[in-house]
Design a protein around this motif. Structure first.
Motif, PDB file in Angstrom:
ATOM      1  N   ALA A 110       0.822  -1.215   0.000  1.00 28.60           N
ATOM      2  CA  ALA A 110       0.000   0.000   0.000  1.00 28.60           C
ATOM      3  C   ALA A 110       0.848   1.253   0.000  1.00 28.60           C
ATOM      4  CB  ALA A 110      -0.940  -0.001   1.211  1.00 28.60           C
ATOM      5  N   PHE A 111       2.060   1.179   0.544  1.00 24.98           N
ATOM      6  CA  PHE A 111       2.923   2.361   0.580  1.00 24.98           C
ATOM      7  C   PHE A 111       3.404   2.762  -0.806  1.00 24.98           C
ATOM      8  CE2 PHE A 111       5.863  -1.171   0.808  1.00 24.98           C
ATOM      9  CZ  PHE A 111       6.923  -0.767   0.003  1.00 24.98           C
ATOM     10  N   LEU A 112       3.299   1.856  -1.777  1.00 21.04           N
ATOM     11  CA  LEU A 112       3.679   2.198  -3.141  1.00 21.04           C
ATOM     12  C   LEU A 112       2.649   3.092  -3.807  1.00 21.04           C
ATOM     13  CD1 LEU A 112       5.059  -1.211  -4.431  1.00 21.04           C
ATOM     14  CD2 LEU A 112       6.377   0.839  -3.841  1.00 21.04           C
ATOM     15  N   GLY A 113       1.386   2.954  -3.379  1.00 20.59           N
ATOM     16  CA  GLY A 113       0.325   3.815  -3.878  1.00 20.59           C
ATOM     17  C   GLY A 113       0.113   3.715  -5.369  1.00 20.59           C
ATOM     18  N   ASP A 114      -0.825   4.517  -5.826  1.00 19.63           N
ATOM     19  CA  ASP A 114      -1.023   4.646  -7.265  1.00 19.63           C
ATOM     20  C   ASP A 114      -1.660   5.986  -7.577  1.00 19.63           C
ATOM     21  OD1 ASP A 114      -0.630   3.824  -9.811  1.00 19.63           O
ATOM     22  OD2 ASP A 114      -2.476   2.645  -9.948  1.00 19.63           O
ATOM     23  N   GLY A 115      -1.345   6.990  -6.777  1.00 14.05           N
ATOM     24  CA  GLY A 115      -1.860   8.316  -7.037  1.00 14.05           C
ATOM     25  C   GLY A 115      -3.376   8.337  -7.078  1.00 14.05           C
ATOM     26  N   LEU A 116      -3.919   8.931  -8.132  1.00  7.68           N
ATOM     27  CA  LEU A 116      -5.373   9.048  -8.289  1.00  7.68           C
ATOM     28  C   LEU A 116      -5.886   8.179  -9.427  1.00  7.68           C
ATOM     29  CD1 LEU A 116      -5.766  12.914  -7.896  1.00  7.68           C
ATOM     30  CD2 LEU A 116      -5.981  11.150  -6.149  1.00  7.68           C
ATOM     31  N   TYR A 186       8.509  25.013  -0.416  1.00  9.15           N
ATOM     32  CA  TYR A 186       7.680  24.201  -1.293  1.00  9.15           C
ATOM     33  C   TYR A 186       7.804  22.732  -0.874  1.00  9.15           C
ATOM     34  CZ  TYR A 186      11.950  22.609  -3.600  1.00  9.15           C
ATOM     35  OH  TYR A 186      13.168  22.040  -3.838  1.00  9.15           O
ATOM     36  N   ALA A 187       6.846  21.945  -1.295  1.00  9.64           N
ATOM     37  CA  ALA A 187       6.915  20.490  -1.206  1.00  9.64           C
ATOM     38  C   ALA A 187       6.320  19.941  -2.488  1.00  9.64           C
ATOM     39  CB  ALA A 187       6.137  19.958  -0.005  1.00  9.64           C
ATOM     40  N   VAL A 188       6.919  18.910  -3.053  1.00  7.05           N
ATOM     41  CA  VAL A 188       6.427  18.323  -4.299  1.00  7.05           C
ATOM     42  C   VAL A 188       6.256  16.827  -4.125  1.00  7.05           C
ATOM     43  CG1 VAL A 188       7.332  20.095  -5.850  1.00  7.05           C
ATOM     44  CG2 VAL A 188       8.798  18.191  -5.174  1.00  7.05           C
ATOM     45  N   PHE A 189       5.248  16.276  -4.838  1.00  8.71           N
ATOM     46  CA  PHE A 189       4.928  14.856  -4.774  1.00  8.71           C
ATOM     47  C   PHE A 189       4.666  14.369  -6.195  1.00  8.71           C
ATOM     48  CE2 PHE A 189       3.121  17.191  -1.193  1.00  8.71           C
ATOM     49  CZ  PHE A 189       3.832  16.644  -0.125  1.00  8.71           C
ATOM     50  N   SER A 190       5.311  13.296  -6.578  1.00 13.72           N
ATOM     51  CA  SER A 190       5.129  12.793  -7.937  1.00 13.72           C
ATOM     52  C   SER A 190       3.796  12.059  -8.068  1.00 13.72           C
ATOM     53  CB  SER A 190       6.299  11.885  -8.324  1.00 13.72           C
ATOM     54  OG  SER A 190       6.268  10.689  -7.567  1.00 13.72           O
ATOM     55  N   THR A 191       3.477  11.692  -9.294  1.00  5.56           N
ATOM     56  CA  THR A 191       2.142  11.202  -9.646  1.00  5.56           C
ATOM     57  C   THR A 191       1.664  10.044  -8.783  1.00  5.56           C
ATOM     58  OG1 THR A 191       2.367  11.939 -11.937  1.00  5.56           O
ATOM     59  CG2 THR A 191       0.793  10.163 -11.516  1.00  5.56           C
ATOM     60  N   HIS A 192       2.504   9.054  -8.515  1.00  4.20           N
ATOM     61  CA  HIS A 192       2.061   7.842  -7.836  1.00  4.20           C
ATOM     62  C   HIS A 192       2.140   7.931  -6.320  1.00  4.20           C
ATOM     63  CE1 HIS A 192       1.690   5.830 -11.678  1.00  4.20           C
ATOM     64  NE2 HIS A 192       2.927   6.181 -11.983  1.00  4.20           N
ATOM     65  N   THR A 193       2.457   9.088  -5.766  1.00  8.20           N
ATOM     66  CA  THR A 193       2.483   9.240  -4.313  1.00  8.20           C
ATOM     67  C   THR A 193       1.105   8.910  -3.741  1.00  8.20           C
ATOM     68  OG1 THR A 193       4.101  11.022  -4.542  1.00  8.20           O
ATOM     69  CG2 THR A 193       2.993  10.811  -2.412  1.00  8.20           C
ATOM     70  N   PRO A 194       1.019   8.029  -2.746  1.00 10.27           N
ATOM     71  CA  PRO A 194      -0.297   7.659  -2.202  1.00 10.27           C
ATOM     72  C   PRO A 194      -1.083   8.870  -1.714  1.00 10.27           C
ATOM     73  CG  PRO A 194       1.367   6.121  -1.453  1.00 10.27           C
ATOM     74  CD  PRO A 194       2.105   7.236  -2.148  1.00 10.27           C
ATOM     75  N   ALA A 195      -2.346   8.926  -2.093  1.00  6.63           N
ATOM     76  CA  ALA A 195      -3.192  10.059  -1.736  1.00  6.63           C
ATOM     77  C   ALA A 195      -3.275  10.294  -0.229  1.00  6.63           C
ATOM     78  CB  ALA A 195      -4.582   9.866  -2.330  1.00  6.63           C
ATOM     79  N   PRO A 196      -3.341   9.235   0.627  1.00  6.15           N
ATOM     80  CA  PRO A 196      -3.422   9.495   2.064  1.00  6.15           C
ATOM     81  C   PRO A 196      -2.220  10.251   2.619  1.00  6.15           C
ATOM     82  CG  PRO A 196      -4.120   7.251   1.583  1.00  6.15           C
ATOM     83  CD  PRO A 196      -3.535   7.799   0.323  1.00  6.15           C
ATOM     84  N   PHE A 197      -1.043  10.072   2.008  1.00  6.71           N
ATOM     85  CA  PHE A 197       0.134  10.787   2.486  1.00  6.71           C
ATOM     86  C   PHE A 197       0.000  12.287   2.203  1.00  6.71           C
ATOM     87  CE2 PHE A 197       2.924   6.800   1.477  1.00  6.71           C
ATOM     88  CZ  PHE A 197       2.110   6.032   2.306  1.00  6.71           C
ATOM     89  N   ILE A 198      -0.535  12.601   1.037  1.00  2.90           N
ATOM     90  CA  ILE A 198      -0.720  14.009   0.663  1.00  2.90           C
ATOM     91  C   ILE A 198      -1.823  14.636   1.512  1.00  2.90           C
ATOM     92  CG2 ILE A 198      -1.292  15.564  -1.232  1.00  2.90           C
ATOM     93  CD1 ILE A 198      -0.174  13.420  -3.132  1.00  2.90           C
ATOM     94  N   THR A 199      -2.893  13.877   1.751  1.00 12.06           N
ATOM     95  CA  THR A 199      -3.975  14.388   2.591  1.00 12.06           C
ATOM     96  C   THR A 199      -3.485  14.675   4.004  1.00 12.06           C
ATOM     97  OG1 THR A 199      -5.648  13.201   1.312  1.00 12.06           O
ATOM     98  CG2 THR A 199      -6.255  13.865   3.539  1.00 12.06           C
ATOM     99  N   ALA A 200      -2.653  13.798   4.563  1.00  8.44           N
ATOM    100  CA  ALA A 200      -2.104  14.024   5.905  1.00  8.44           C
ATOM    101  C   ALA A 200      -1.278  15.301   5.948  1.00  8.44           C
ATOM    102  CB  ALA A 200      -1.263  12.824   6.328  1.00  8.44           C
ATOM    103  N   THR A 201      -0.515  15.550   4.899  1.00  6.65           N
ATOM    104  CA  THR A 201       0.280  16.771   4.842  1.00  6.65           C
ATOM    105  C   THR A 201      -0.621  17.990   4.740  1.00  6.65           C
ATOM    106  OG1 THR A 201       1.956  15.483   3.658  1.00  6.65           O
ATOM    107  CG2 THR A 201       2.234  17.874   3.696  1.00  6.65           C
ATOM    108  N   ALA A 202      -1.665  17.901   3.909  1.00  2.59           N
ATOM    109  CA  ALA A 202      -2.613  19.003   3.780  1.00  2.59           C
ATOM    110  C   ALA A 202      -3.309  19.288   5.109  1.00  2.59           C
ATOM    111  CB  ALA A 202      -3.644  18.680   2.704  1.00  2.59           C
ATOM    112  N   ALA A 203      -3.640  18.238   5.854  1.00  4.41           N
ATOM    113  CA  ALA A 203      -4.289  18.432   7.151  1.00  4.41           C
ATOM    114  C   ALA A 203      -3.368  19.149   8.130  1.00  4.41           C
ATOM    115  CB  ALA A 203      -4.716  17.084   7.725  1.00  4.41           C
TER     116      ALA A 203
END
Length: 279
Positions: A110-116, A186-203
């Motif tokens: 699951a940590f590999l993710g698949d973006g959106l 800034y912070a950048v995340f590539s396409t396949h970054t798991p969405a929950p990781f980005i959501t946690a950062t946004a929170a």
């Protein structure tokens, strides 16, 4: 005892960096990931299976202080990559690495993710920001979510993006930023970054609670644009006051002349030296 130099900073996306790696590395250290260093002082934390690598790079070759990548195979190119600039508040890095380490600990891929790729909808990923009434601008090519003061935001880019380019530059699918131009982070995340990781950062970015900083490390950006409130020591209780004024009644055996003591002094020990902010 409260350090009189401490301060609370709000909004937290203007707090700047603390210039130390401990907060962002702590989730991996607590999970017993093994740390290593190079001769320059850069720090590396790979997962036990070598499929995740976290780097804290004060002497790296660009302005990304943190770099994180996940791999399908140990010697393959990264499945996804993330980077946080040197002035990024470490609370945001910690939010990302906390969910990353927890996901890895549960096992599986699951940590590999698949973006959106399953939904194609970036809006749920950024719900912590839209729920906080950040402004949304969407021209299809780019979804932009901007803070009410205009000093922070997130961009999501649609369309085709070169995978290798995402991993070696800031031309990534997702970009978060804070502060005015040339002074922010800034912070950048590539396409396949798991969405929950980005959501946690946004929170973490949207969290209205202030963050604590030492006044000596506040950046020009923070002093110019953030609200800074000194940390006040708690008011003494009646018991504190009574103890401060209590003295034993002198007796024949009581010495009333001050003398040297080998006990630990009651004053605060000197604070450890702080790393200088990177420029």
């Amino acid at each position: 005892m409260t350090d009189p130099g401490d301060a609370y900073v709000h909004p937290r996306y203007l707090a700047g960096s603390t210039t130390i790696g401990d907060p962002g590395l702590r989730p991996a250290l607590d999970a017993d990931w093994k740390v290593s260093h190079d001769d320059l002082g850069n720090v590396f934390l790979p997962s036990p299976d070598q499929r995740i690598r976290i780097g804290f790079l004060p002497e790296g070759d660009d302005d990304a202080l943190w770099k994180i990548a996940a791999y399908e195979e140990t010697f393959a190119s990264p499945r996804w990559g993330a980077a946080f600039a040197s002035e990024c508040p470490p609370e945001f890095v910690t939010a990302f690495t906390t969910v990353l380490v927890e996901t890895h600990a549960r096992g599986g891929d699951a940590f590999l993710g698949d973006g959106l790729s399953r939904t194609g909808d970036p809006y749920p990923v950024l719900a912590p920001l839209t729920d906080a009434d950040w402004t949304v601008t969407d021209d299809w090519w780019t979804l932009k979510v901007t803070s009410p003061d205009g000093l922070a935001g997130v961009w999501y880019r649609r369309g085709a993006i070169d995978h290798d380019g995402e991993l070696t530059s800031n031309a990534a699918r997702w970009q978060m930023w804070g502060g005015p131009r040339d002074l922010g982070w800034y912070a950048v995340f590539s396409t396949h970054t798991p969405a929950p990781f980005i959501t946690a950062t946004a929170a973490a970015i949207a969290d209205p609670a202030p963050v604590r900083r030492w006044s000596g490390e506040l950046t020009q950006m923070t002093r110019a644009h953030a609200r800074i409130t000194p940390v006040r020591p708690p008011a003494p209780t009646p018991g504190d006051i009574a103890r401060a004024h209590w003295r034993p009644a002198p007796t024949a055996r009581t010495r009333t002349v001050p003398r040297w003591s080998t006990s630990t002094p009651s004053g605060r020990l000197p604070a450890p030296a702080r790393a200088a902010a990177r420029r």
